[in-house]
Design an enzyme around this catalytic site. Sequence first.
Site, short mmCIF file in Angstrom:
data_model
loop_
_atom_site.label_atom_id
_atom_site.label_comp_id
_atom_site.label_asym_id
_atom_site.label_seq_id
_atom_site.Cartn_x
_atom_site.Cartn_y
_atom_site.Cartn_z
N SER A 199 0.82 -1.22 0.00
CA SER A 199 0.00 0.00 0.00
C SER A 199 0.84 1.26 0.00
CB SER A 199 -0.88 0.05 1.25
OG SER A 199 -1.99 -0.74 1.09
N ALA A 219 -2.39 0.45 9.90
CA ALA A 219 -1.60 -0.78 10.00
C ALA A 219 -1.51 -1.51 8.65
CB ALA A 219 -2.23 -1.69 11.05
N PRO A 220 -0.39 -2.11 8.32
CA PRO A 220 0.84 -2.24 9.13
C PRO A 220 1.78 -1.03 9.06
CG PRO A 220 1.08 -3.45 7.08
CD PRO A 220 -0.32 -2.91 7.07
N GLY A 221 1.40 0.02 8.32
CA GLY A 221 2.18 1.26 8.45
C GLY A 221 2.78 1.80 7.15
N GLY A 222 2.34 1.29 6.00
CA GLY A 222 2.92 1.74 4.73
C GLY A 222 2.76 3.24 4.49
N ASP A 255 -10.79 4.00 16.97
CA ASP A 255 -11.65 3.87 15.78
C ASP A 255 -11.43 5.10 14.88
OD1 ASP A 255 -13.59 3.55 13.91
OD2 ASP A 255 -15.29 3.84 15.28
N ASP A 264 -6.87 5.08 4.59
CA ASP A 264 -6.91 3.90 3.71
C ASP A 264 -7.80 2.83 4.35
OD1 ASP A 264 -6.23 2.24 1.57
OD2 ASP A 264 -4.35 1.58 2.46
N LYS A 315 -13.02 2.73 -1.72
CA LYS A 315 -13.10 1.36 -2.26
C LYS A 315 -14.43 1.27 -3.01
CE LYS A 315 -9.66 0.81 0.63
NZ LYS A 315 -8.25 0.79 0.25
C1 LIG Z 1 -5.74 -1.52 3.63
S1 LIG Z 1 -5.31 -1.56 5.31
C2 LIG Z 1 -4.29 -0.13 5.43
C3 LIG Z 1 -2.92 -0.32 4.91
C4 LIG Z 1 -2.06 0.86 5.21
N1 LIG Z 1 -2.49 2.07 4.53
C5 LIG Z 1 -0.62 0.60 4.82
O1 LIG Z 1 -0.10 1.29 3.95
O2 LIG Z 1 0.01 -0.28 5.43
C6 LIG Z 1 -6.76 -1.04 6.10
C7 LIG Z 1 -6.61 -0.85 7.59
O3 LIG Z 1 -7.75 -0.15 8.04
C8 LIG Z 1 -7.99 -0.55 9.36
N2 LIG Z 1 -9.36 -0.16 9.72
C9 LIG Z 1 -10.52 -0.55 9.17
N3 LIG Z 1 -11.54 0.04 9.80
C10 LIG Z 1 -11.01 0.83 10.75
C11 LIG Z 1 -11.54 1.69 11.73
N4 LIG Z 1 -12.84 1.87 11.84
N5 LIG Z 1 -10.70 2.36 12.53
C12 LIG Z 1 -9.37 2.21 12.42
N6 LIG Z 1 -8.80 1.39 11.51
C13 LIG Z 1 -9.61 0.71 10.70
C14 LIG Z 1 -7.73 -2.05 9.35
O4 LIG Z 1 -7.42 -2.50 10.66
C15 LIG Z 1 -6.55 -2.15 8.40
O5 LIG Z 1 -5.34 -2.22 9.11
#
Ligand SMILES: C[S@@+](CC[C@H](N)C(=O)[O-])C[C@H]1O[C@@H](n2cnc3c(N)ncnc32)[C@H](O)[C@@H]1O
Length: 370
Positions: free
Chosen positions: A201, A234-237, A273, A289, A318
Amino acid sequence: MPPAPCSRLTATAAASAIDALLCYCRQGFEPELAGELTERAAQAGFVGYARAERNTGHVLFVCDEADALSHALPWSTLIFARQKLRLFADLTDLDPRDRIAPMLAALPADVRFGDLVMEHPDTDEGKPMAGPARSLGNALRPVLRKADALTKEANPRLQRLHVCLLEGNRALLATSEPEDSSPFPLGIPRLRTHADAPSRSAMKLEEALLVLLDERERTALLRDGQRAADLGAAPGGWTWVLARHGLRVQSVDNGPLRQNVLDTGLVEHLRADGFSWQPQQPLDWMVCDMVEQPRRVAERMATWLREGWCRHTIFNLKLPMKKRWQETQLCLDLFAQQSEKPLTIRAKQLYHDREEITVCATAFSSRSPR
Ligand SMILES: C[S@@+](CC[C@H](N)C(=O)[O-])C[C@H]1O[C@@H](n2cnc3c(N)ncnc32)[C@H](O)[C@@H]1O
């Protein structure tokens, strides 16, 4: 300058002159791009029609006034177009032993191009054309130079000539304006992969910063010491990309962040959240994201700008499986209305995006450099 009429075009069975835009898109998103072009052309008062075939990675929009239409639909404003070209010839039944002569014959008279871009559709069927396209380019380039149709060195101020090899015996010839097109072949930026990037990501945000901001904006808006939030981090990209630009980041996600991201010393991990968390002081940036319904994301992003919690945002929407163009419009309208502020909004389906688009928005303020 658009190309002059194809006066060198000879009436052979292999060449048909055509007035159209040629746009590249992600494979499978041809209906969305066709819908977008059709609607945008109609809104701008142009008569024409889209020619799209599923999974071909490109769409033609045929229009008698293709030059004027091209001006009315800048590449940067097209969401599903990775690239926008001005198509002038469709060469079929090419003899693989001499594809160059019909190409020369189809070229507009008295135009000298600043570059030759050899392309092929970015699709499962089109990718095997990469090698033949490269070889054809190596043979075509010196012939064009000899005919004074191509500058010796690449000249970024002049129109480029694009040759898109659809099949061994079929090629589309088109032009692009350097200031109104993607600078990358096929509209695909080649980004370095970093071994220490926490996720794939990361490249989405890198591409967004490259494509949705210009160089001046990147320098002015991404500076050491600026503050950002990353929702769904997460994971932090994305956090890793921002920290590499020197930003201090509050990374919101219940999931864990990679240790190398935390080790930057610029990152605070908040297990919360992303739809209810808000910053204690206004931030420069918020990126998001989170995988969620796009309308819900659009509304939350609008709240951030309306409340002044950030000045700039980049977020992903999305897309659903069906009616993706309609959903895109609906979400962008919702976002613009609910932010209740003048905004600059740029949206694109980037190369690293899958079933999604990326939106970049800035709220105008007296402090805004834009
Ligand atoms: C596609 S991943 C993100 C990848 C991230 N941008 C990266 O570059 O590593 C989506 C993330 O959104 C988080 N997520 C989904 N709904 C969430 C919420 N309501 N609050 C916080 N995080 C949420 C998930 O736990 C997941 O880690």
